[in-house]
Design a protein around this motif. Structure first.
Motif, PDB file in Angstrom:
ATOM      1  N   PRO A  65     -14.951  93.155 141.061  1.00  0.00           N
ATOM      2  CA  PRO A  65     -15.706  92.177 141.862  1.00  0.00           C
ATOM      3  C   PRO A  65     -16.567  92.881 142.908  1.00  0.00           C
ATOM      4  N   GLU A  66     -17.706  92.280 143.217  1.00  0.00           N
ATOM      5  CA  GLU A  66     -18.616  92.867 144.194  1.00  0.00           C
ATOM      6  C   GLU A  66     -17.921  92.988 145.545  1.00  0.00           C
ATOM      7  N   ALA A  67     -18.026  94.163 146.145  1.00  0.00           N
ATOM      8  CA  ALA A  67     -17.313  94.392 147.404  1.00  0.00           C
ATOM      9  C   ALA A  67     -17.960  95.527 148.183  1.00  0.00           C
ATOM     10  N   GLU A  68     -17.725  95.504 149.497  1.00  0.00           N
ATOM     11  CA  GLU A  68     -18.055  96.635 150.356  1.00  0.00           C
ATOM     12  C   GLU A  68     -16.805  97.503 150.441  1.00  0.00           C
ATOM     13  N   VAL A  69     -16.949  98.784 150.175  1.00  0.00           N
ATOM     14  CA  VAL A  69     -15.780  99.668 150.184  1.00  0.00           C
ATOM     15  C   VAL A  69     -15.916 100.685 151.306  1.00  0.00           C
ATOM     16  N   VAL A  70     -14.798 100.932 151.968  1.00  0.00           N
ATOM     17  CA  VAL A  70     -14.772 101.871 153.088  1.00  0.00           C
ATOM     18  C   VAL A  70     -13.568 102.783 152.919  1.00  0.00           C
ATOM     19  N   ARG A 105     -13.615  95.140 150.768  1.00  0.00           N
ATOM     20  CA  ARG A 105     -13.919  93.842 151.374  1.00  0.00           C
ATOM     21  C   ARG A 105     -14.869  93.098 150.438  1.00  0.00           C
ATOM     22  N   PHE A 106     -14.375  92.023 149.847  1.00  0.00           N
ATOM     23  CA  PHE A 106     -15.132  91.320 148.816  1.00  0.00           C
ATOM     24  C   PHE A 106     -16.276  90.514 149.415  1.00  0.00           C
ATOM     25  N   THR A 107     -17.412  90.536 148.711  1.00  0.00           N
ATOM     26  CA  THR A 107     -18.597  89.812 149.168  1.00  0.00           C
ATOM     27  C   THR A 107     -18.299  88.320 149.293  1.00  0.00           C
ATOM     28  N   GLN A 108     -17.577  87.797 148.311  1.00  0.00           N
ATOM     29  CA  GLN A 108     -17.073  86.427 148.341  1.00  0.00           C
ATOM     30  C   GLN A 108     -15.562  86.484 148.116  1.00  0.00           C
ATOM     31  N   VAL A 139      -7.932  84.494 153.052  1.00  0.00           N
ATOM     32  CA  VAL A 139      -8.918  83.826 153.896  1.00  0.00           C
ATOM     33  C   VAL A 139      -8.216  83.070 155.006  1.00  0.00           C
ATOM     34  N   ALA A 140      -7.128  82.344 154.648  1.00  0.00           N
ATOM     35  CA  ALA A 140      -6.341  81.639 155.659  1.00  0.00           C
ATOM     36  C   ALA A 140      -5.499  82.625 156.447  1.00  0.00           C
ATOM     37  N   ASP A 141      -5.017  82.200 157.602  1.00  0.00           N
ATOM     38  CA  ASP A 141      -4.191  83.050 158.443  1.00  0.00           C
ATOM     39  C   ASP A 141      -2.899  83.399 157.716  1.00  0.00           C
ATOM     40  N   ALA A 142      -2.650  84.688 157.496  1.00  0.00           N
ATOM     41  CA  ALA A 142      -1.474  85.112 156.737  1.00  0.00           C
ATOM     42  C   ALA A 142      -0.175  84.705 157.413  1.00  0.00           C
ATOM     43  N   LEU A 143      -0.186  84.512 158.718  1.00  0.00           N
ATOM     44  CA  LEU A 143       1.042  84.153 159.414  1.00  0.00           C
ATOM     45  C   LEU A 143       1.554  82.786 158.971  1.00  0.00           C
ATOM     46  N   LEU A 144       0.661  81.948 158.453  1.00  0.00           N
ATOM     47  CA  LEU A 144       1.090  80.637 157.981  1.00  0.00           C
ATOM     48  C   LEU A 144       2.055  80.767 156.816  1.00  0.00           C
ATOM     49  N   TYR A 145       1.872  81.830 156.001  1.00  0.00           N
ATOM     50  CA  TYR A 145       2.746  82.010 154.850  1.00  0.00           C
ATOM     51  C   TYR A 145       4.148  82.400 155.285  1.00  0.00           C
ATOM     52  N   ARG A 186      -6.622  96.377 150.578  1.00  0.00           N
ATOM     53  CA  ARG A 186      -6.663  97.750 151.088  1.00  0.00           C
ATOM     54  C   ARG A 186      -5.462  98.546 150.579  1.00  0.00           C
ATOM     55  N   LEU A 187      -5.654  99.849 150.506  1.00  0.00           N
ATOM     56  CA  LEU A 187      -4.588 100.799 150.231  1.00  0.00           C
ATOM     57  C   LEU A 187      -4.268 101.491 151.544  1.00  0.00           C
ATOM     58  N   ASN A 188      -3.009 101.372 151.973  1.00  0.00           N
ATOM     59  CA  ASN A 188      -2.607 101.828 153.301  1.00  0.00           C
ATOM     60  C   ASN A 188      -1.641 103.005 153.176  1.00  0.00           C
ATOM     61  N   VAL A 189      -2.040 104.165 153.688  1.00  0.00           N
ATOM     62  CA  VAL A 189      -1.239 105.391 153.589  1.00  0.00           C
ATOM     63  C   VAL A 189      -0.259 105.456 154.769  1.00  0.00           C
ATOM     64  N   HIS A 190       1.018 105.717 154.467  1.00  0.00           N
ATOM     65  CA  HIS A 190       2.051 105.681 155.504  1.00  0.00           C
ATOM     66  C   HIS A 190       2.606 107.057 155.880  1.00  0.00           C
ATOM     67  N   SER A 191       2.141 108.103 155.229  1.00  0.00           N
ATOM     68  CA  SER A 191       2.593 109.453 155.596  1.00  0.00           C
ATOM     69  C   SER A 191       1.556 110.462 155.142  1.00  0.00           C
ATOM     70  N   GLU A 192       1.507 111.596 155.834  1.00  0.00           N
ATOM     71  CA  GLU A 192       0.533 112.620 155.475  1.00  0.00           C
ATOM     72  C   GLU A 192       0.937 113.301 154.177  1.00  0.00           C
ATOM     73  N   SER A 193      -0.047 113.856 153.494  1.00  0.00           N
ATOM     74  CA  SER A 193       0.198 114.480 152.199  1.00  0.00           C
ATOM     75  C   SER A 193      -0.212 115.946 152.232  1.00  0.00           C
ATOM     76  N   ASP A 194       0.481 116.744 151.441  1.00  0.00           N
ATOM     77  CA  ASP A 194       0.118 118.158 151.291  1.00  0.00           C
ATOM     78  C   ASP A 194      -0.954 118.352 150.225  1.00  0.00           C
ATOM     79  N   ASN A 195      -1.267 117.290 149.503  1.00  0.00           N
ATOM     80  CA  ASN A 195      -2.254 117.358 148.426  1.00  0.00           C
ATOM     81  C   ASN A 195      -3.460 116.482 148.736  1.00  0.00           C
TER      82      ASN A 195
END
Length: 211
Positions: A65-70, A105-108, A139-145, A186-195
């Motif tokens: 899907p069309e997205a902005e990637v960072v 981040r998806f365009t839509q 899109v909705a507030d995740a805390l509601l879930y 998103r892909l979230n890294v939780h520790s540093e890597s040697d590679n």
């Protein structure tokens, strides 16, 4: 040593050949490849080349899907996250650190049916993403879930954890329909890597692609 292990003088040549084939380890492509045609042995010309060498794909393209990637991980040369997302090459990043993120981040906003991320490739199998989670922001507030009894694993900034990379360097799964449309993955890294880290396959399948 190898021949003395499997061959016996009272066995036929064909029997020994079959016996050796059972224990001989093969790698495709081969781990080492001779470059050029001249051998280090005087007068010898080496023209042999592994048929599989250089033919194993290093990435697998998909239409996403069309997205902005960072990318919070600095890329190496032309191996950017943008090009990897478009299926032009693989992403190759330098030494992921705790807190680094790869953001789509998806365009839509979209309904994500399935996701598949593969790290590492045939030439650099150890360049994987380790201790990394896949997270989505509805899109909705995740805390509601969380208050609705859905039992979702929430991050402190409102993302929902939907998967993580395993020991093989793969993260795959489905997104619960009740989460609704997704604005960001998103892909979230939780520790540093040697590679370094390679993403050789990125596939985010929305409801349109799944029809």
């Amino acid at each position: 040593m190898f021949w003395s292990f499997v061959e016996r003088y009272f066995y036929s040549h064909d029997y020994c050949k079959r016996d050796k084939a059972k224990v001989w380890l093969h790698y495709k492509p081969s781990l080492f490849q001779h470059i050029g045609i001249h051998s280090s042995l005087k007068g010898k010309v080496q023209k042999l080349k592994d048929k599989q060498f250089g033919k194993i794909p290093l990435f697998f393209p998909h239409t996403n899907p069309e997205a902005e990637v960072v990318s919070g991980i600095k890329h190496y040369k032309q191996y950017t996250l943008e090009r990897a997302y478009l299926g032009e090459t693989f992403f190759w990043g330098l030494l992921p650190q705790t807190g680094d993120q790869l953001v789509f981040r998806f365009t839509q906003p979209i309904n994500i049916k399935r996701f598949y991320f593969k790290s590492g490739n045939a030439e650099h199998p150890s360049d994987k993403l380790y201790n990394t989670t896949v997270e989505v922001l509805p899109v909705a507030d995740a805390l509601l879930y969380a208050g609705g009894g859905g039992g979702f694993n929430l991050t402190t900034d409102g993302y929902i954890v939907v998967g993580k990379f395993d020991g093989a360097g793969v993260a795959q799964g489905i997104v619960d329909d009740s989460i609704g449309k997704i604005q960001v993955l998103r892909l979230n890294v939780h520790s540093e890597s040697d590679n370094w880290a390679i993403l050789s396959e990125i596939h985010i399948q929305d409801e349109l692609a799944s029809r």
